[in-house]
Design a protein around this motif. Structure first.
Motif, short mmCIF file in Angstrom:
data_model
loop_
_atom_site.label_atom_id
_atom_site.label_comp_id
_atom_site.label_asym_id
_atom_site.label_seq_id
_atom_site.Cartn_x
_atom_site.Cartn_y
_atom_site.Cartn_z
N GLU A 145 27.30 54.78 39.72
CA GLU A 145 26.10 53.69 40.58
C GLU A 145 26.89 52.68 41.31
N CYS A 162 25.33 45.52 34.86
CA CYS A 162 25.41 45.10 35.91
C CYS A 162 24.55 43.77 36.18
N HIS A 178 20.77 51.09 33.17
CA HIS A 178 20.34 52.11 34.35
C HIS A 178 21.70 52.86 34.61
N GLU A 179 22.91 52.56 34.27
CA GLU A 179 23.94 53.13 34.70
C GLU A 179 24.46 54.29 33.49
#
Ligand SMILES: [Zn+2]
Ligand SMILES: [Zn+2]
Length: 374
Positions: free
Chosen positions: A165, A42, A64-65
């Motif tokens: 997320e 992202c 982090h996803e």
């Protein structure tokens, strides 16, 4: 379990990305090792890559996803955080940060995101050349070395589970925007967060949703995810405003969800709120400057509310769980949101595409994801 893992390491600010091998550790008490199936990318990853997040030092392992299957469980890891039993091979979505659960911010103020004892989040820990190495999702394996890491089991395909997320951020926005049954809504911006906001607003009972953004492929997807009408960027804010009002059927929305991410877009979003309505701003997630603002004419006279929505918010763990539950209920073409699945060797290209033209392999980018199994 495999003996080694491969990870795509950003060597320096906007620098080359090396795919490196690391030994896979055995998980200790409360820890686990995940075989990563898919990791969403992202705007935050692109910001880190550009060196705009001072807390992350290089070389860095981002991502982090994270969705994957449990490869090894340390002692005491027997259930997910919804209390369901787990075993090796189960697919889970991982919540990247871990707060202490005991301090004033965690227990009294219920803002675990402010916890002073928060562990370094997966995808943000640094530098990557020191143990525990495998702390981000752009790798074949994640070493969940924060004992007690929050994760949820799911039977969803990885390309849907990976939306956990962005949907949790959208749910926070919808909650802050006070959308209820019968609300009229404008969602400004048609990136992954905007698209998830459309789906979340629909789920919350909105009567009419207008999605505004570009390019065409994203707007078409916004319509499939629940927008009643879509408006392109066209010829500037004035004409656009009229088009939005025409599509809305009235001059102003009960709720505007801003995800476009520029100060000018925020200014424009203010002009789309009906008197008495709410602007929930999600888009200006990093500092991109200031705008003129008149407290009388922009706020009081119109009796509007402006809500700042920072990520998935103070109740992140809860929202992650809600997001997964909504995705599991289905009924919308969530599987169409990830437009590109790219191997570890293309992490840099993907980061560059997010910072630049938003096109890759001759197609518009909606949402990028790294597939370390590719
Ligand atoms: Zn993200
Ligand atoms: Zn705490």
């Amino acid at each position: 379990m495999d003996a080694t893992a491969r990870a795509a390491i950003v060597t320096d600010v906007a620098g080359p990305v090396d795919v490196r091998d690391y030994p896979l550790p055995r998980p200790g008490t409360g820890e686990f090792v995940l075989k990563v199936e898919l990791c969403g990318m992202c705007g935050t990853d692109a910001h880190i890559y550009r060196g705009r997040l001072a807390s992350v030092r290089f070389p860095a392992l981002l991502g982090h996803e994270i969705v994957g299957t449990l490869a090894a469980l340390g002692e005491g890891v027997t259930t997910d955080h919804a209390g369901r039993p787990v075993s090796v091979g189960d697919r889970v979505g991982v919540f990247p940060s871990l707060s202490c659960g005991r301090c004033y911010d965690c227990q009294v103020r219920r803002r675990p995101g402010n916890c002073p004892d928060r562990r370094p989040s997966y995808g943000f820990a640094s530098p990557a050349d020191r143990p525990p190495h495998l702390t981000g999702g752009f790798a074949t394996h994640l070493y969940a070395s924060n004992a007690g890491t929050v994760f949820y089991r799911t039977g969803l395909p990885p390309e849907v589970a990976v939306l956990q997320e962005p949907l949790s951020v959208a749910l926070h926005g919808v909650e802050r925007s006070a959308i209820r049954i019968g609300s009229t809504v404008v969602v400004q911006g048609a990136g992954a967060i905007g698209l998830m906001a459309v789906a979340a607003a629909r789920t919350a009972g909105a009567a009419r949703i207008v999605a505004v953004g570009a390019p065409g492929a994203r707007l078409e997807l916004a319509a499939r995810l629940g927008a009643d009408a879509v408006v392109g960027l066209g010829d500037g804010p004035e004409k656009r405003r009229q088009e939005i009002f025409d599509a809305l059927g009235r001059d102003g929305a009960d709720a505007v969800i801003g995800t476009a991410g520029s100060p000018e877009a925020f200014r424009e979003a203010l002009g789309l709120v009906a008197d008495g309505g709410v602007l929930a701003e999600l888009g200006n997630f990093t500092d991109r400057g200031a705008i003129p603002f008149n407290p009388y004419s922009d706020l009081l006279k119109r009796d509007i509310t402006i809500a700042g929505v920072y990520g998935a918010g103070p109740d992140m763990q809860r929202r992650y769980h809600e997001a997964l539950t909504i995705l599991e209920r289905g009924g919308r073409p969530y599987e169409q949101v990830v437009s590109h699945r790219l191997p570890l060797g293309r992490v840099r290209e993907a980061l560059e595409a997010l910072g630049g033209g938003y096109a890759l392999d001759g197609r518009d980018v909606v949402k990028l994801a790294i597939d370390p199994t590719a």
